[in-house]
Structures are given as C-alpha cells and as structure tokens.
Design a protein around this motif. Structure first.
Motif, short mmCIF file in Angstrom:
data_model
loop_
_atom_site.label_atom_id
_atom_site.label_comp_id
_atom_site.label_asym_id
_atom_site.label_seq_id
_atom_site.Cartn_x
_atom_site.Cartn_y
_atom_site.Cartn_z
N ASP A 68 0.82 -1.23 0.00
CA ASP A 68 0.00 0.00 0.00
C ASP A 68 0.84 1.26 0.00
O ASP A 68 0.37 2.34 0.37
N GLU A 69 2.10 1.12 -0.41
CA GLU A 69 2.95 2.32 -0.50
C GLU A 69 2.98 2.80 -1.94
O GLU A 69 3.02 2.00 -2.86
N VAL A 70 2.94 4.12 -2.10
CA VAL A 70 2.89 4.72 -3.44
C VAL A 70 4.18 5.49 -3.70
O VAL A 70 4.57 6.34 -2.90
N SER A 71 4.87 5.14 -4.81
CA SER A 71 6.10 5.85 -5.18
C SER A 71 5.75 7.15 -5.88
O SER A 71 5.08 7.15 -6.91
N LEU A 72 6.19 8.25 -5.29
CA LEU A 72 5.94 9.56 -5.89
C LEU A 72 7.22 10.03 -6.57
O LEU A 72 8.30 9.97 -5.98
N CYS A 73 7.09 10.48 -7.81
CA CYS A 73 8.27 11.05 -8.47
C CYS A 73 7.94 12.43 -8.98
O CYS A 73 6.76 12.77 -9.15
N SER A 74 8.96 13.20 -9.21
CA SER A 74 8.78 14.57 -9.66
C SER A 74 9.90 14.91 -10.64
O SER A 74 10.93 14.22 -10.66
N ILE A 75 9.70 15.91 -11.46
CA ILE A 75 10.67 16.22 -12.51
C ILE A 75 10.99 17.72 -12.54
O ILE A 75 10.25 18.53 -11.99
N VAL A 76 12.11 18.03 -13.21
CA VAL A 76 12.42 19.42 -13.56
C VAL A 76 12.68 19.46 -15.06
O VAL A 76 13.36 18.57 -15.60
N ASN A 77 12.09 20.44 -15.74
CA ASN A 77 12.37 20.62 -17.17
C ASN A 77 13.63 21.47 -17.25
O ASN A 77 13.58 22.69 -17.27
N ALA A 78 14.77 20.78 -17.30
CA ALA A 78 16.07 21.45 -17.13
C ALA A 78 16.58 22.12 -18.40
O ALA A 78 17.51 22.92 -18.34
N LYS A 79 16.00 21.77 -19.55
CA LYS A 79 16.39 22.39 -20.83
C LYS A 79 15.17 22.24 -21.72
O LYS A 79 14.75 21.10 -21.95
N SER A 80 14.57 23.34 -22.17
CA SER A 80 13.25 23.26 -22.77
C SER A 80 13.19 23.74 -24.21
O SER A 80 13.85 24.70 -24.58
N GLY A 81 12.39 23.02 -24.99
CA GLY A 81 12.11 23.43 -26.37
C GLY A 81 13.27 23.19 -27.31
O GLY A 81 14.22 22.49 -27.00
N LEU A 82 13.13 23.75 -28.52
CA LEU A 82 14.21 23.73 -29.50
C LEU A 82 14.68 22.33 -29.88
O LEU A 82 15.83 22.14 -30.26
N CYS A 83 13.79 21.32 -29.77
CA CYS A 83 14.20 19.95 -30.13
C CYS A 83 13.97 19.73 -31.63
O CYS A 83 12.91 20.08 -32.15
N GLY A 84 14.95 19.16 -32.28
CA GLY A 84 14.88 18.95 -33.73
C GLY A 84 14.05 17.75 -34.15
O GLY A 84 13.77 17.55 -35.33
N GLU A 85 13.60 16.95 -33.13
CA GLU A 85 12.83 15.76 -33.46
C GLU A 85 11.39 16.17 -33.77
O GLU A 85 10.98 17.29 -33.51
N ASP A 86 10.59 15.22 -34.31
CA ASP A 86 9.21 15.58 -34.72
C ASP A 86 8.14 14.76 -34.04
O ASP A 86 7.08 14.50 -34.62
#
Ligand code: SF4
Length: 340
Positions: free
Chosen positions: A65-83
């Motif tokens: 009954d334990e729930v793993s909580l995770c969190s993120i930081v957007n450390a470098k944003s946008g400008l991605c060449g992928e589609d």
C-alpha cells in the motif's frame, strides 16, 4: 449468468472465471500471455469495475500500500529537432512552449528539495532534444547530481535522450541511479509518432542503461491513435527488455502539435490501460505520469485499484499538474502512503 449489475454492466460468471485465472498467473509473478492480453482488452473499458478488484489484488501483492511519488524538472526546454507528434518542445511545431538552455545546477537542486518536501521519492532531470551533447551541459548535470547526493536525500533520475554509454557512465559516477527513456508506443505504431529517429535507437538506449546497472524507467504515452494491439505490443517489449519501472502517460493534446485535435481517452479506457499493464508486468513499478488530471478527471483515485503503485506529482514538462497537497490528501483518503 449472475445478474449482478453495477453501473449497468452485468457481472458475468465467465468473466469472473477468466479474471480469476489470469490473476493467478499474474500473482505467480509471470505476466499474462499475448492471447490472454487480447482477451482481456476484449472485455472493454465498460467492464473496468469488474476488473478493479483483481488488478488491485496484484498491485497489493507485489507493491503493498505504499505509493512511489516522483517529480521532474524541465532542465532544458524546447528547440528539439525531433518531430514527435505529441510534443510541444519540437522546434517543428508552433506551440508557444518555453524555450531555454540548460538551467544552473543550483536551480535543479532547489527543485529537487521542493519535490522532497512533497514526499517525492525520486526526482528526474529532464532535457529536451535527441540527447545531451554539449560538454558544459554534461558538466552541469554532474555537478547537480553531486549536489543532490550531498543535500537532497532523494533518488536521482535523469531523462536526457539517446545517450551513449560513456556519458551514461560519467553520470553514474556523479551519482545518477535511474535512467528514464520512454519507447513511447509500440514498434509497429512508432513511425506514425516520430520519423526523425528509429525505435531501435530508443530500444538500444534502454538496453545500454540496463547493462550499466541503472534502475531503468521506460514506458509510453497513450491516446496517440494507437490500437489496443499496439498497447499490448509495447507492454510485451518492455517486459522483454526487463525494465524496472513503467511510466504511463495519457495524451494531453498540445495546441500547435499535429495531435492538437486528438480526442482525450475516456477515464475508464485509462484505467483499463493501467490494469492491462499490471496483468502483463505484475512485479514492475507502474507510475501514472503526464495527462493524469485531464484524462482521468474524477476517477484519478482509481489508478491504484487499476494497478498503479506510483504517480508523478507537481508540474509536468510544459503543463501544470495539480497542487501536490491534493495528491497527498487523495492518498490519505485511500489509506495509502507515500513510499519512503
Ligand atoms: S519527445 Fe523528446 S525527442 Fe521527441 S520532440 Fe519532444 S523533446 Fe524531442
């Protein structure tokens, strides 16, 4: 036939016998086979309330009954060449998403400490782009990882794209413990999602991280137009790669992307996807991430009965999550607790 209606759905004896049988298979630790997975999805989301007692039993058996909580930081944003069709950070789509270079290590640590305050057990440094390549960016990440190890007392994860083994090794030495790299969807459907890199490159990144001894987190995003067969295929690929944790994202259509007009999944479809993954990957961590609030709405609290044993809290990469205190209260109301 047992005429036991709930929400207008007949609870059929044969369905219960089928669910009992595949639950025993899952409880043995082995995931269900392709045929059983196909029969499971034929039940349809309208039967989710008959499924929940079984998926919850499997989750509780392996994850308690334990729930793993995770969190993120957007450390470098946008400008991605992928589609990638769903992504607001692709330079190919006019989405208005924030664009900025790698943030300072101190900013990353500050965000990790904030996540820790909200009982997040794991914190991931996420960067846009095919991969982190600049020397100075890798140096910033090494510094952030060392500082987090010193100060933050939180598990250190990163999602930095299609990295080579040398860079992965350097980051491991700096304190990186988990590596996140989604396959996003099935190999069959991937060409409809991304044309700028191959599925095999993503698979090889997951393999490399496994070989280097990382705790590997790899999953997908649902609601891209994939079929239930694609959803089963992705789960089977993740099982074959023996990933440790599977993040499940639900599409939150972003304006300006090719999928801006995509329909949202129904909350019961989302729950059925989570349950399917619990039956196919019974012992793995299943973490509900992006799109939770907008797709599940009032049925969010049922993700754990469906089989999830974790969720992302706080904000997502380019969209806001709901206040973490609401998620912590939901866990309390469910009698679940954040995993230490
Ligand atoms: S998902 Fe990642 S690789 Fe794809 S466009 Fe977005 S940032 Fe780039």
């Amino acid at each position: 036939m047992v005429d036991n209606r709930l929400f207008g759905v007949v609870f059929s004896l044969s369905v219960m016998e089928f669910l009992e049988r595949i639950t025993e298979i899952a409880l043995s630790g082995a995931g269900i086979c392709q045929e059983d997975a196909e029969e499971f999805v034929r039940l349809g989301p309208e039967r989710i309330f008959q499924v929940l007692p079984y998926s919850e039993r499997i989750r509780r058996h392996f994850k308690g009954d334990e729930v793993s909580l995770c969190s993120i930081v957007n450390a470098k944003s946008g400008l991605c060449g992928e589609d990638c069709t769903f992504c607001a950070q692709s330079v190919r789509y006019n989405t208005g998403a924030p664009t900025y270079p790698m943030v300072p290590a101190e900013k990353i640590v500050e965000t990790a400490l904030e996540a820790r305050r909200w009982k997040a057990r794991e914190f991931s440094i996420v960067t846009s782009g095919t991969k982190v390549a600049k020397k100075e960016d890798v140096a910033t990440l090494e510094r952030a990882l060392r500082l987090m190890k010193e100060k933050a007392g939180i598990e250190r994860c990163a999602s930095l794209g299609i990295l080579d083994k040398e860079t992965l090794k350097r980051l491991k030495e700096a304190g990186l413990e988990s590596y996140h790299h989604n396959l996003e969807t099935s190999r069959s459907f991937f060409p409809k999602v991304c044309t700028t890199h191959s599925y095999e490159e993503d698979v090889q990144t997951v393999r490399a991280a496994k070989e280097l001894g990382f705790y590997v987190c790899s999953g997908g995003i649902f609601g891209l137009g994939e079929s239930w067969q694609d959803r089963i295929e992705l789960a089977m690929t993740l099982r074959e790669l023996d990933v440790d944790s599977v993040p499940i994202n639900f599409l939150n259509p972003r304006p300006g992307t090719p999928l801006e007009g995509a329909r949202y999944l129904t909350p019961r479809e989302c729950l059925m996807i989570i349950a399917l993954y619990r039956f196919i990957l019974p012992q793995k961590s299943i973490i509900v991430c992006g799109g939770r609030e907008v797709n599940l709405r009032d049925l969010q609290c049922l993700i754990f009965a469906a089989g999830a044993n974790g969720m992302m809290i706080g904000n997502y990469l380019t969209t806001y999550g709901r206040p973490p205190e609401e998620d912590l209260r939901m866990l309390e109301d469910l009698g679940l607790k954040p995993r230490k």
